[in-house]
Design a protein around this motif. Structure first.
Motif, PDB file in Angstrom:
ATOM      1  N   ALA A  49      -7.889 100.467  52.302  1.00  0.00           N
ATOM      2  CA  ALA A  49      -7.259  99.918  52.950  1.00  0.00           C
ATOM      3  C   ALA A  49      -5.719 100.382  53.606  1.00  0.00           C
ATOM      4  CB  ALA A  49      -7.110  97.961  52.699  1.00  0.00           C
ATOM      5  N   GLY A  50      -4.848 100.706  52.933  1.00  0.00           N
ATOM      6  CA  GLY A  50      -3.644 101.799  52.795  1.00  0.00           C
ATOM      7  C   GLY A  50      -2.860 100.904  51.536  1.00  0.00           C
ATOM      8  N   PHE A  51      -1.462 100.755  51.762  1.00  0.00           N
ATOM      9  CA  PHE A  51      -0.840 100.140  51.083  1.00  0.00           C
ATOM     10  C   PHE A  51       0.108  99.579  51.242  1.00  0.00           C
ATOM     11  CE2 PHE A  51       1.623 104.522  52.350  1.00  0.00           C
ATOM     12  CZ  PHE A  51       2.283 103.724  53.261  1.00  0.00           C
ATOM     13  N   ASP A  52      -0.053  98.440  52.414  1.00  0.00           N
ATOM     14  CA  ASP A  52       0.512  97.932  52.603  1.00  0.00           C
ATOM     15  C   ASP A  52       0.006  96.354  51.764  1.00  0.00           C
ATOM     16  OD1 ASP A  52       1.393  98.893  54.172  1.00  0.00           O
ATOM     17  OD2 ASP A  52      -0.128  98.808  55.723  1.00  0.00           O
ATOM     18  N   GLN A  53       1.140  94.794  51.677  1.00  0.00           N
ATOM     19  CA  GLN A  53       0.409  93.638  51.439  1.00  0.00           C
ATOM     20  C   GLN A  53       1.128  92.915  52.512  1.00  0.00           C
ATOM     21  OE1 GLN A  53       1.809  93.299  47.358  1.00  0.00           O
ATOM     22  NE2 GLN A  53       0.224  94.260  46.583  1.00  0.00           N
ATOM     23  N   LEU A  65     -20.998  88.908  66.634  1.00  0.00           N
ATOM     24  CA  LEU A  65     -22.337  87.689  66.985  1.00  0.00           C
ATOM     25  C   LEU A  65     -21.091  86.763  67.064  1.00  0.00           C
ATOM     26  CD1 LEU A  65     -25.793  88.167  65.745  1.00  0.00           C
ATOM     27  CD2 LEU A  65     -24.965  88.797  68.183  1.00  0.00           C
ATOM     28  N   ALA A  66     -20.714  86.075  66.255  1.00  0.00           N
ATOM     29  CA  ALA A  66     -19.915  85.205  66.413  1.00  0.00           C
ATOM     30  C   ALA A  66     -18.497  84.592  64.503  1.00  0.00           C
ATOM     31  CB  ALA A  66     -20.985  83.761  66.087  1.00  0.00           C
ATOM     32  N   THR A  67     -17.764  83.912  64.837  1.00  0.00           N
ATOM     33  CA  THR A  67     -17.601  83.907  63.466  1.00  0.00           C
ATOM     34  C   THR A  67     -17.326  81.920  63.834  1.00  0.00           C
ATOM     35  OG1 THR A  67     -16.183  85.775  64.468  1.00  0.00           O
ATOM     36  CG2 THR A  67     -14.759  84.198  62.258  1.00  0.00           C
ATOM     37  N   ILE A  68     -17.077  82.085  62.077  1.00  0.00           N
ATOM     38  CA  ILE A  68     -17.185  80.323  62.041  1.00  0.00           C
ATOM     39  C   ILE A  68     -15.694  80.049  61.109  1.00  0.00           C
ATOM     40  CG2 ILE A  68     -18.293  78.375  60.516  1.00  0.00           C
ATOM     41  CD1 ILE A  68     -21.363  80.140  61.358  1.00  0.00           C
ATOM     42  N   HIS A  69     -15.315  78.589  61.713  1.00  0.00           N
ATOM     43  CA  HIS A  69     -13.741  78.505  60.763  1.00  0.00           C
ATOM     44  C   HIS A  69     -13.703  76.764  60.895  1.00  0.00           C
ATOM     45  CE1 HIS A  69     -12.434  82.171  62.241  1.00  0.00           C
ATOM     46  NE2 HIS A  69     -12.832  82.061  63.622  1.00  0.00           N
ATOM     47  N   ALA A  70     -13.686  77.000  59.109  1.00  0.00           N
ATOM     48  CA  ALA A  70     -13.580  75.343  58.648  1.00  0.00           C
ATOM     49  C   ALA A  70     -12.459  74.707  58.965  1.00  0.00           C
ATOM     50  CB  ALA A  70     -15.287  74.972  57.366  1.00  0.00           C
ATOM     51  N   GLN A  71     -12.415  73.414  58.534  1.00  0.00           N
ATOM     52  CA  GLN A  71     -10.775  72.954  57.338  1.00  0.00           C
ATOM     53  C   GLN A  71     -10.856  73.452  56.616  1.00  0.00           C
ATOM     54  OE1 GLN A  71      -8.436  71.314  58.940  1.00  0.00           O
ATOM     55  NE2 GLN A  71      -8.160  70.839  56.399  1.00  0.00           N
ATOM     56  N   ASN A  72     -10.118  74.245  55.269  1.00  0.00           N
ATOM     57  CA  ASN A  72     -10.175  74.098  54.370  1.00  0.00           C
ATOM     58  C   ASN A  72     -10.804  76.128  54.193  1.00  0.00           C
ATOM     59  OD1 ASN A  72      -8.936  72.444  54.140  1.00  0.00           O
ATOM     60  ND2 ASN A  72     -10.155  71.161  52.832  1.00  0.00           N
ATOM     61  N   GLU A  73     -11.373  75.713  54.519  1.00  0.00           N
ATOM     62  CA  GLU A  73     -12.428  77.615  54.750  1.00  0.00           C
ATOM     63  C   GLU A  73     -11.554  78.481  54.853  1.00  0.00           C
ATOM     64  OE1 GLU A  73     -13.899  80.516  56.512  1.00  0.00           O
ATOM     65  OE2 GLU A  73     -13.413  79.304  57.921  1.00  0.00           O
ATOM     66  N   SER A  74     -10.576  78.495  55.471  1.00  0.00           N
ATOM     67  CA  SER A  74      -9.972  79.477  55.975  1.00  0.00           C
ATOM     68  C   SER A  74      -8.595  80.344  54.384  1.00  0.00           C
ATOM     69  CB  SER A  74      -9.291  79.379  57.034  1.00  0.00           C
ATOM     70  OG  SER A  74     -10.037  79.226  57.988  1.00  0.00           O
ATOM     71  N   ASP A 120      -6.819  85.073  50.919  1.00  0.00           N
ATOM     72  CA  ASP A 120      -6.505  85.968  49.893  1.00  0.00           C
ATOM     73  C   ASP A 120      -5.515  87.250  50.849  1.00  0.00           C
ATOM     74  OD1 ASP A 120      -8.501  87.703  50.504  1.00  0.00           O
ATOM     75  OD2 ASP A 120      -9.486  87.566  48.419  1.00  0.00           O
ATOM     76  N   GLY A 121      -4.931  87.679  50.034  1.00  0.00           N
ATOM     77  CA  GLY A 121      -4.821  88.802  50.603  1.00  0.00           C
ATOM     78  C   GLY A 121      -5.661  89.949  51.221  1.00  0.00           C
ATOM     79  N   GLN A 122      -6.759  90.493  50.984  1.00  0.00           N
ATOM     80  CA  GLN A 122      -7.203  90.901  52.050  1.00  0.00           C
ATOM     81  C   GLN A 122      -8.341  90.722  52.973  1.00  0.00           C
ATOM     82  OE1 GLN A 122     -11.028  92.073  49.667  1.00  0.00           O
ATOM     83  NE2 GLN A 122     -12.112  93.681  51.614  1.00  0.00           N
ATOM     84  N   ALA A 123      -8.297  89.281  53.422  1.00  0.00           N
ATOM     85  CA  ALA A 123      -7.883  88.313  54.633  1.00  0.00           C
ATOM     86  C   ALA A 123      -6.550  88.319  55.736  1.00  0.00           C
ATOM     87  CB  ALA A 123      -8.466  86.844  54.275  1.00  0.00           C
ATOM     88  N   ARG A 124      -5.432  87.765  54.433  1.00  0.00           N
ATOM     89  CA  ARG A 124      -4.375  88.104  56.115  1.00  0.00           C
ATOM     90  C   ARG A 124      -4.372  89.943  56.124  1.00  0.00           C
ATOM     91  NH1 ARG A 124      -2.661  85.146  50.602  1.00  0.00           N
ATOM     92  NH2 ARG A 124      -1.565  87.352  50.137  1.00  0.00           N
ATOM     93  N   LEU A 125      -4.841  90.642  55.732  1.00  0.00           N
ATOM     94  CA  LEU A 125      -4.374  91.608  56.407  1.00  0.00           C
ATOM     95  C   LEU A 125      -5.906  91.970  57.148  1.00  0.00           C
ATOM     96  CD1 LEU A 125      -2.496  94.572  55.666  1.00  0.00           C
ATOM     97  CD2 LEU A 125      -3.852  94.975  54.377  1.00  0.00           C
ATOM     98  N   GLY A 126      -6.883  91.650  56.634  1.00  0.00           N
ATOM     99  CA  GLY A 126      -7.655  91.814  57.707  1.00  0.00           C
ATOM    100  C   GLY A 126      -6.933  91.645  58.987  1.00  0.00           C
TER     101      GLY A 126
END
Length: 594
Positions: free
Chosen positions: A409-413, A128-137, A142-148
């Motif tokens: 999620a694999g073996f990548d960072q 449906l939607a994604t919210i992005h805020a200043q500093n929230e991102s 973290d590593g999982q979010a970067r990989l995501g």
């Protein structure tokens, strides 16, 4: 796509309804007016944690509602989630979410006016939607979010890797248990032998207790059952004036009628059918009575057997099937002790196969990520430089096939590196100090990932994504007409423009406008340069009620167009005191960027 939102007794809002359009929706207003309240309310509908603090003072509950509309792939995904959770789709294809936060007690969630849970909202949210805020991102980067983000851009499918990892981990756990628990297992061998023998000697059968309970009821009431069956037989078939004899007599009389009046032929056939049915029932109860024998010995045997089954159920499980399973588990444990070496060999062979299967899936995923990372870094760097920055951007991906680094999620960072000034070395993105630079980098990242996602969506749909014209009419209540509002996703940027201005602000406005061509974008902004790019402009205002009405503050929102919009942009340019110069400047900016 978000069509409409309603808020009742939420923070400083008593009642508010706002409709959003496709493209770029901009929210402006004085600091403290409550612009971010709408974003916070939307976050609740996407599954964020609720607090009773948001309830307007004096009210018992706050209510947040929204209407979304989705098509194509998103619609199928949403329909699957609704079906899996026992929820019906709406008649017009829209999705209505409602969340109530109570001052005392538990809040409630409704999806399409049916009771649901916050967990269901979280399942629906990504579609449906994604919210992005200043500093929230950055706070959650973290590593999982970067990989995501890389996976989102690549369209990675993790199911094979997750399944392979779960299988490998399960086998490894069994091996560890066998090797570590040797001493404990040896101490329990005698107990397992006793349990296995006791259950095996009982020769249990699934459902046996239910059959025996039924047999016990019959044996314990044999005389009553026999008398009831025979009395029924006499009344139906055998006795004087039985139902069957009455029906036969009636048949003879109706046969006489048929000789003179053929219309009674159907009645005669009905009597014949009834007589046959009555005689069949009579024969059935007679045969059943013939099989009833009062046997105290057999009753005692059944009761003894039931007592044994009840004792085993109390010891090993509430149901007979669980007792049988307990015995099988005890036998398996004994087998593992007696054949430990052989079992370990088998498990290690299985572990090697599971590891090979996992590595095959993880390597494929890693290659896909690597290719996507190279494409994404070029795209992001170009996007960043479009936002008035001269930066170099790289995505460093490290992969380790050692078992200690394996995950579902694999073996990548992944680490994102950036240099915001020519000649400076690349540094981790998280270490950037400037909020303005950080805002622009995150916008560039999100825009690039969304561009990749939109491209895949277009290929799946087999057609170009087109932006239809916004219908110029006001819908009453919750009514929506499916198909008129396109199939855009909703992206929300809450003050992501903090810390920038001038040329950089104009570049951000252009980027948001570009992003809004294939997505619905909601943006809270303080900058006039950005506000002039909007397809729809909303002003959020906080007003103080008259003293006779309580003198309380309340937030309202209204759409501004034409002269009103020019006035609002002029206010953003010059502050509370408007000048003819600021009005002309605002008018020129809107004309140039509209």
């Amino acid at each position: 796509m978000l069509i409409e939102m309603r808020l009742e007794n939420y923070a400083v809002i008593d009642h508010l309804v706002v409709e959003f359009g496709q493209g770029l929706n901009l929210l402006t207003g004085e600091t403290g007016a409550g612009k971010s309240i709408l974003v916070d309310a939307l976050a609740l509908l996407l599954g964020d944690k609720a607090s009773s603090d948001v309830i307007r003072t004096g009210a018992e509950r706050a209510v947040v509602s929204a209407v979304f509309e989705a098509e194509n792939t998103a619609e199928k995904s949403l329909a699957g989630i609704l079906e899996a959770n026992g929820l019906d789709e709406s008649d017009d294809g829209s999705l209505i979410l409602r969340r109530e936060i109570a001052a005392a007690g538990k809040g409630r969630v409704f999806v399409n006016n049916q009771p649901a849970t916050v967990a269901v909202l979280r399942l629906l949210a990504p579609h449906l939607a994604t919210i992005h805020a200043q500093n929230e991102s950055m706070l959650s980067f973290d590593g999982q979010a970067r990989l995501g983000l890389v996976d989102a851009f690549a369209g990675s499918e993790l199911e094979a890797v997750e399944t392979g990892f779960a299988a490998w981990k399960g086998i490894r756990t069994r091996i560890d248990d066998l090797e570590r628990g040797e001493q404990d297992r040896l101490r329990l061998v005698d107990l397992w032998i006793f349990q296995k023998r006791e259950i095996e000697e009982a020769r249990l059968q699934s459902g046996e207790d239910e059959r025996l309970e039924s047999e016990k009821r019959v044996l314990a009431n044999a005389e009553k059952i026999y008398n009831a069956a025979m009395n029924a037989f006499d009344l139906l078939y055998e006795g004087n004036g039985s139902t069957a004899s009455s029906l036969r007599a009636a048949q003879k009389q109706v046969e006489e009628l048929v000789r003179y009046e053929p219309k009674f032929q159907e009645a005669l056939a009905a009597l014949e059918t009834a007589r046959i049915s009555v005689e069949d029932v009579g024969a059935t109860v007679r045969d059943y009575a013939g099989g009833i024998h009062a046997s105290p010995e057999q009753l005692a045997q059944v009761e003894d057997r039931l007592a044994l089954l009840d004792r085993l159920k109390r010891k090993y499980g509430p149901t007979l099937d669980e007792v049988i399973e307990f015995g099988a588990d005890a036998a398996r444990k004994l087998s593992e002790v007696e054949n430990k070496d052989e079992i370990l060999r088998g498990l290690r062979n299985e572990l090697a196969k599971a590891a090979a299967e996992y590595l095959r899936a993880a390597r494929g995923l890693s290659k896909k990520r690597g290719d996507a990372a190279r494409r994404l870094e070029k795209l992001v760097e170009a996007e960043i430089n479009d936002l008035a920055m001269k930066s170099a951007f790289r995505i460093e991906m490290t992969s380790s096939e050692e078992a200690g680094n394996w995950t579902g999620a694999g073996f990548d960072q992944v680490v994102y590196m950036i240099s915001t000034n020519p000649g400076e070395p690349l540094r981790r993105l998280e270490d950037i100090a400037s909020g303005g630079e950080l805002s622009r980098v995150m916008l560039a990242l999100k825009a690039s990932v969304e561009a990749g996602d939109s491209s895949r969506e277009t290929k799946r749909a087999g057609r170009e994504v087109k932006t239809p014209t916004l219908p110029q009419k006001t819908r009453e209540g919750w009514g929506t007409q499916r198909g008129k509002w396109g199939s855009q996703r909703t992206l929300v940027f809450d003050e992501i423009d903090t810390g920038i201005g001038g040329r950089a602000a104009e570049a951000v406005g252009k980027k948001l406008k570009s992003l809004a061509r294939s997505n619905q974008v909601l943006c809270v902004t303080h900058l006039p340069q950005i506000a002039t790019f909007g397809d729809h402009h909303y002003v959020v205002e906080k007003k103080e009620e008259k003293k006779e009405s309580g003198g309380r503050a309340r937030t309202t929102i209204r759409v501004v167009t034409g002269e009103e919009r020019t006035e609002e942009v002029a206010r953003m340019l010059s502050g509370a005191k408007l000048t003819e110069t600021s009005r002309k400047h605002a008018e020129q900016m809107i004309k140039a960027n509209g």
